[in-house]
Design an enzyme around this catalytic site. Structure first.
Site, PDB file in Angstrom:
ATOM      1  CG  ASP A  96      -2.064   8.111  -1.555  1.00 55.89           C
ATOM      2  OD1 ASP A  96      -1.326   7.108  -1.485  1.00 55.89           O
ATOM      3  OD2 ASP A  96      -1.634   9.278  -1.474  1.00 55.89           O
ATOM      4  N   GLY A  97      -3.071   4.475  -2.977  1.00 52.88           N
ATOM      5  CA  GLY A  97      -2.600   3.754  -4.144  1.00 52.88           C
ATOM      6  C   GLY A  97      -1.697   2.604  -3.760  1.00 52.88           C
ATOM      7  N   PRO A 151       0.826  -1.209   0.000  1.00 59.53           N
ATOM      8  CG  PRO A 151      -0.763  -1.573   1.654  1.00 59.53           C
ATOM      9  CD  PRO A 151       0.557  -2.068   1.175  1.00 59.53           C
ATOM     10  CE  LYS A 152       2.193   7.675  -3.292  1.00 54.51           C
ATOM     11  NZ  LYS A 152       1.723   8.579  -2.204  1.00 54.51           N
ATOM     12  CD1 TRP A 153       2.157   2.424   3.881  1.00 49.98           C
ATOM     13  CD2 TRP A 153       0.115   2.468   4.801  1.00 49.98           C
ATOM     14  NE1 TRP A 153       1.802   1.130   4.176  1.00 49.98           N
ATOM     15  CE2 TRP A 153       0.557   1.124   4.743  1.00 49.98           C
ATOM     16  CE3 TRP A 153      -1.141   2.750   5.339  1.00 49.98           C
ATOM     17  CZ2 TRP A 153      -0.211   0.066   5.200  1.00 49.98           C
ATOM     18  CZ3 TRP A 153      -1.913   1.692   5.794  1.00 49.98           C
ATOM     19  CH2 TRP A 153      -1.450   0.379   5.724  1.00 49.98           C
TER      20      TRP A 153
END
Length: 315
Positions: free
Chosen positions: A179-180, A34-36
């Site tokens: 967010d990605g 995950p892109k935190w």
């Protein structure tokens, strides 16, 4: 010990790509995490001399004492960790809460009300040995060995080599402050200043660079916006009017350029990366209408902003 980075050139970075299909076939096979929605952080573990550094080399050691104490107590000296500083509220990662804490005159005083966590995704030094030349899979194994006994506020970022699971994460975690996705090749070394990794973001916001404000610098009324093109910041439009509370919060992030020429209605500022709503169309390389300001991203450097055509994402 690897040198503390003075800017983003000291960290491995990710290149934004349009979709998940553009992240496969990285060297050694692709793994996704995950892109935190937080702030990049390096933790240099050294017992009572433990340090926390932002992506631009800023000292966050005293600002986030709960993270500093945890690293000092749970991570062996001679270890350097790379990850994301986050604040969680109501079961989700809340960047706004993290920004309120980071921009406070006394961030440490908010620790009890807005406790931070450190989500670690890489280890670049262990037992004083530089691991950056090692492939990512070896560094990940080393990280999981280190993290076996960790407790909050320290944690490791989830990782998968299953593209279908990665696609579900991209879809299902958006409401939790993710967010990605970031994609990494299992054989890739950690190369500072390069964009070997890939990232896919939800297209809800566009990064632009604010170069001037209207109204008061302490409470901007609107922003003049630009994009970096061939090393120059090229004007692309402006934001819509910024509300009272958002303007006051933004004013804490704005640095006026002393001696810089300003017009009667705008004051030039040090370039500041901001997010604006992605629902504004573009025409001839500029915004077709004023964009809604969402938030400032002072931890980002203007050179990291990409042209909006590269922000079309999907699975």
């Amino acid at each position: 010990m690897p040198p503390t980075p003075e800017d983003a050139s000291g960290l491995a970075l990710a290149r934004l790509v349009p979709g998940l299909g553009d992240t496969v076939d990285l060297p050694g096979g692709t793994a996704w995490e995950p892109k935190w929605d937080g702030m990049r952080l390096l933790a240099l573990a050294d017992g009572p001399r433990t340090l926390l550094r932002s992506r631009h080399g800023g000292d966050l050691t005293r600002d986030f004492p709960e993270v500093t104490r945890a690293v000092a107590a749970q991570v062996p000296a001679g270890t350097v960790l790379d990850g994301e500083l986050v604040v969680r509220r109501s079961g989700r990662v809340d960047y706004g809460a993290l920004q309120r804490r980071a921009s406070s005159a006394d961030p440490a005083a908010l620790a009890a009300h807005l406790p931070a966590g450190f989500v670690v995704f890489d280890v670049i030094q262990r037992a004083h040995v530089d691991l950056r030349p090692r492939p990512f899979i070896e560094r990940r194994i080393a990280l999981e060995e280190l993290a076996a006994g960790w407790a909050e506020p320290l944690s490791t970022s989830p990782l998968t080599g299953d593209v279908d699971l990665a696609a579900r994460w991209f879809r299902d975690l958006a409401g939790l402050g993710v967010d990605g996705l970031v994609a990494k090749g299992l054989d890739q070394p950690y190369r500072p200043g390069t964009r070997d990794w890939r990232k896919v973001k939800h297209r809800t916001a566009v990064d632009l660079v604010a170069t001037a404000v209207t109204g008061s610098v302490a409470q901007p009324g609107a922003l003049l916006l630009a994009l970096p093109v061939d090393g120059e910041l090229v004007p692309v439009g402006r934001s819509a009017s910024i509300g009272l509370s958002a303007g006051i919060a933004l004013g804490r992030q704005v640095v006026p350029l002393g001696g810089a020429p300003s017009s009667a209605i705008a004051t030039r500022i040090a370039p500041l990366v901001v997010e604006v709503s992605a629902d504004v169309p573009w025409s001839g390389g500029v915004l077709a209408r004023p964009a809604q300001f969402l938030r400032a991203r002072p931890e980002l450097h203007p050179v990291e902003v990409v042209e909006p055509d590269a922000l079309l994402v999907g699975c």
